[in-house]
Each structure stands twice: as structure tokens, then as C-alpha cells.
Design an enzyme around this catalytic site. Structure first.
Site, PDB file in Angstrom:
ATOM      1  N   GLU A 154      -9.751  -1.792   5.584  1.00  0.00           N
ATOM      2  CA  GLU A 154     -10.368  -1.422   6.851  1.00  0.00           C
ATOM      3  C   GLU A 154     -11.627  -2.267   7.084  1.00  0.00           C
ATOM      4  O   GLU A 154     -12.119  -2.920   6.161  1.00  0.00           O
ATOM      5  CB  GLU A 154     -10.735   0.069   6.804  1.00  0.00           C
ATOM      6  CG  GLU A 154      -9.531   0.995   6.624  1.00  0.00           C
ATOM      7  CD  GLU A 154      -8.636   1.077   7.856  1.00  0.00           C
ATOM      8  OE1 GLU A 154      -8.600   0.132   8.670  1.00  0.00           O
ATOM      9  OE2 GLU A 154      -7.940   2.103   8.002  1.00  0.00           O
ATOM     10  N   HIS A 196      -7.101  -4.603  10.548  1.00  0.00           N
ATOM     11  CA  HIS A 196      -6.926  -4.516   9.090  1.00  0.00           C
ATOM     12  C   HIS A 196      -5.657  -5.230   8.629  1.00  0.00           C
ATOM     13  O   HIS A 196      -4.691  -5.344   9.376  1.00  0.00           O
ATOM     14  CB  HIS A 196      -6.950  -3.053   8.589  1.00  0.00           C
ATOM     15  CG  HIS A 196      -5.797  -2.206   8.992  1.00  0.00           C
ATOM     16  ND1 HIS A 196      -5.936  -0.878   9.367  1.00  0.00           N
ATOM     17  CD2 HIS A 196      -4.473  -2.442   9.076  1.00  0.00           C
ATOM     18  CE1 HIS A 196      -4.756  -0.367   9.639  1.00  0.00           C
ATOM     19  NE2 HIS A 196      -3.849  -1.293   9.475  1.00  0.00           N
ATOM     20  N   ASP A 210      -7.259  -2.244  14.492  1.00  0.00           N
ATOM     21  CA  ASP A 210      -8.667  -2.511  14.144  1.00  0.00           C
ATOM     22  C   ASP A 210      -8.797  -3.789  13.315  1.00  0.00           C
ATOM     23  O   ASP A 210      -9.852  -4.058  12.744  1.00  0.00           O
ATOM     24  CB  ASP A 210      -9.285  -1.310  13.404  1.00  0.00           C
ATOM     25  CG  ASP A 210      -8.647  -1.049  12.041  1.00  0.00           C
ATOM     26  OD1 ASP A 210      -7.683  -1.767  11.673  1.00  0.00           O
ATOM     27  OD2 ASP A 210      -9.094  -0.135  11.333  1.00  0.00           O
ATOM     28  N   ASP A 235       0.814  -1.217   0.000  1.00  0.00           N
ATOM     29  CA  ASP A 235       0.000   0.000   0.000  1.00  0.00           C
ATOM     30  C   ASP A 235       0.852   1.274   0.000  1.00  0.00           C
ATOM     31  O   ASP A 235       2.080   1.226   0.160  1.00  0.00           O
ATOM     32  CB  ASP A 235      -0.964   0.006   1.206  1.00  0.00           C
ATOM     33  CG  ASP A 235      -0.303  -0.501   2.493  1.00  0.00           C
ATOM     34  OD1 ASP A 235       0.936  -0.490   2.578  1.00  0.00           O
ATOM     35  OD2 ASP A 235      -1.033  -0.897   3.402  1.00  0.00           O
TER      36      ASP A 235
HETATM   37  C1  F6R Z   1       1.372  -1.254   5.992  1.00  0.00           C
HETATM   38  C2  F6R Z   1       0.234  -2.093   6.261  1.00  0.00           C
HETATM   39  C3  F6R Z   1      -0.576  -1.928   7.510  1.00  0.00           C
HETATM   40  C4  F6R Z   1       0.257  -2.142   8.764  1.00  0.00           C
HETATM   41  C5  F6R Z   1      -0.587  -1.987  10.012  1.00  0.00           C
HETATM   42  C6  F6R Z   1       0.221  -2.122  11.288  1.00  0.00           C
HETATM   43  O1  F6R Z   1       1.952  -1.594   4.752  1.00  0.00           O
HETATM   44  O2  F6R Z   1      -0.071  -2.911   5.467  1.00  0.00           O
HETATM   45  O3  F6R Z   1      -1.631  -2.841   7.494  1.00  0.00           O
HETATM   46  O4  F6R Z   1       0.803  -3.431   8.724  1.00  0.00           O
HETATM   47  O5  F6R Z   1      -1.224  -0.744  10.003  1.00  0.00           O
HETATM   48  O6  F6R Z   1       1.160  -1.104  11.354  1.00  0.00           O
HETATM   49  P1  F6R Z   1       2.263  -1.076  12.500  1.00  0.00           P
HETATM   50  O7  F6R Z   1       3.192  -2.200  12.227  1.00  0.00           O
HETATM   51  O8  F6R Z   1       2.923   0.263  12.368  1.00  0.00           O
HETATM   52  O9  F6R Z   1       1.526  -1.243  13.788  1.00  0.00           O
END
Ligand code: F6R
Length: 260
Positions: free
Chosen positions: A143, A138, A136, A67
Site C-alpha cells: 500500500e 499498489h 491506489d 499475496d
Molecule cells: C492481488 C494483487 C493486487 C491486485 C490489485 C488489483 O494478488 O496483487 O495488487 O492486483 O488489487 O485487483 P483487481 O484486478 O481486482 O482490480
């Protein structure tokens, strides 16, 4: 699904890096799906160390990132382009032309998303997808209520994700509201999934993803549909798992399981 519980973040990162190494050793021209966020940092650091000190060769690898924030230029310090360059790509030998990251500044998002999906297919599909998990639940930026068969597309970030990611920006208002993200369906097409999670803020999401019902309210629960998914967590992220004894029993019984 396999669940591997580690004593701490460092061990979690090493166990995850060993899976990447195995994939690349088996298939030197592997296609790797990359994640950003703070959790995979230790995994990338370990891969960089293995490249520098133990001749891990990534010269034939192709990568696709999950992403990117919409509206951030590649050189913006919070863009995922910048993150990947700083923490990984500039330290290893993946050819530049083999690196694919969604564009946050294209003039035509639907066309770009379609092209990204086609590009993954042209490269033979993703062999190993690295995943983090949001508090959450995801995966990538899918989301809650995202379709479990979604493909790469534009997505509005949830309030929870904006709050979580505000720590990386000067002001909460600076967090982009939109992202371009691989879909849940895109992720499930990868031949192998490795999810990493660390810290107590992830404990609930991990329990829901691994042991909860399959639901678009927790898009990470879609990994339950995958035939080859490994969830690698530290003690804190494992805190709400109810089947812990079973996961540890399975892991201990595996003759080839890495131990440290
Ligand atoms: C980023 C991604 C997100 C993160 C998630 C957790 O490429 O795919 O889904 O893996 O938001 O982020 P952290 O590791 O910063 O808690």
C-alpha cells in the site's frame, strides 16, 4: 519499460498470456509469480485454453503467489488459495507440490514470511512475475508508503483497498484488514515483470505508475526501476497516459510484436 495498449480486455489478456507462453517455452521449468484479483482472470482463462487445446505444458513450472488475506482459510471462497484453485490450478498440469501461496492462517507470520523468501531463492528466483495494480497504485498488497525495498511481510490494507475489495465480500466488515504480501523488493527481484490493467478506474494509477515520479505513494511506480517490465493495458486504463503515441510507435515498429 514497454507499454502495450490494447483495444479491450480480451486482447490485453491474450497479449499477456503470450508472454507467459514465451517464458515457459524458453524455460519449461520456469518459476512464475502469480497475481489474483479480477484483472488476470482473462489471462488465466487463456492459459487454461492453451493448455487444453494447444498442449501448453506446465508440468515443470513452479509458482509463487503474491499475496493472501490474513485469517481466511484455504477453502474460504474469497481466499486467494480458493481463487487460484478455481480459476487456474485445477485446470492445468502444474504439480501440487510446485504451487506456493502465502499462508493466511499460519501461527507464526514472521517465520512464514522468511521461509517464503527463502523458498523463492531456493527455486532459483522468479522468472516472470504477473502483476495487477490497485486503484491506489499498489502492487501486490504494498500500500502507499510501503518501502520500495520491502520483502514478504504482514501488511495492513488501506481504506481504499478495503473499499475496492468489499465487492467480493457480503459486507465491508468482512474484508480482512491484514494481508501477507511479497514486498516491492521481492517483486523487483523477478527477472521479468508483466503488469495488466483494465478499465477507467485504473487509468490514474497506470499513468502515475508509468509516467509519474518514483514514489512509495504509488508502489507500482517501482516498476520503473526494473530492466524488463511490460505494462499491458486496455483503452480505458490507458486513458491518462500522455506518451501514448510513443508507446504505439515503439510497439508497431517491433518486428516480433504480436498482432491480432
Ligand atoms: C492481488 C494483487 C493486487 C491486485 C490489485 C488489483 O494478488 O496483487 O495488487 O492486483 O488489487 O485487483 P483487481 O484486478 O481486482 O482490480
Amino acid at each position: 519499460m514497454e507499454v502495450v495498449i490494447n483495444r479491450d480486455y480480451e486482447q490485453m489478456s491474450k497479449v499477456a498470456s503470450q508472454i507467459v507462453v514465451e517464458v515457459v517455452n524458453t524455460k519449461p521449468n520456469a518459476v512464475l509469480g502469480m497475481a489474483t484479483g479480477s484483472t488476470p482472470l482473462g489471462l488465466y482463462q487463456e492459459l487454461v485454453r492453451l493448455h487444453k487445446e494447444e498442449q501448453l505444458d506446465l508440468s515443470r513450472v513452479t509458482t509463487f503467489n503474491l499475496d493472501e488475506y490474513v485469517g481466511l482459510r484455504m477453502d474460504h471462497p474469497q481466499s486467494y488459495h480458493y481463487f487460484m484453485r478455481e480459476h487456474f490450478f485445477q485446470h492445468v498440469n502444474i504439480p501440487r507440490q510446485n504451487i506456493n501461496i502465502p499462508s493466511g492462517t499460519t501461527s507464526n507470520y514472521p517465520a512464514f514470511c522468511e521461509w517464503y523468501e527463502q523458498r523463492i531463492a531456493q527455486c532459483g528466483g522468479i522468472d516472470l512475475q504477473i502483476l495487477g495494480i490497485g486503484s491506489d497504485g499498489h502492487i501486490a498488497f504494498n500500500e502507499p508508503t510501503s518501502s520500495l525495498s520491502s520483502r514478504t511481510r504482514l501488511k495492513t490494507l488501506s481504506k481504499q483497498t478495503i473499499d475496492d475489495n468489499a465487492r467480493f465480500f457480503e459486507r465491508r466488515e468482512d474484508v480482512p484488514v491484514y494481508a501477507i504480501t511479497m514486498g516491492v523488493g521481492t517483486i523487483l527481484d523477478a527477472r521479468k515483470l508483466v503488469m495488466v490493467a483494465s478499465g477507467k478506474a485504473k487509468a490514474k494509477a497506470i499513468a502515475q505508475a508509468v509516467e509519474g515520479p518514483l514514489t512509495s505513494m504509488v508502489t507500482a511506480s517501482a516498476i520503473q526501476l526494473h530492466r524488463d517490465a511490460t505494462v499491458i493495458v486496455d483503452e480505458q486504463a490507458a486513458a491518462e497516459l500522455t506518451m501514448r503515441d510513443y508507446y504505439e510507435f515503439i510497439y508497431a515498429a517491433e518486428p516480433a510484436a504480436p498482432r491480432s
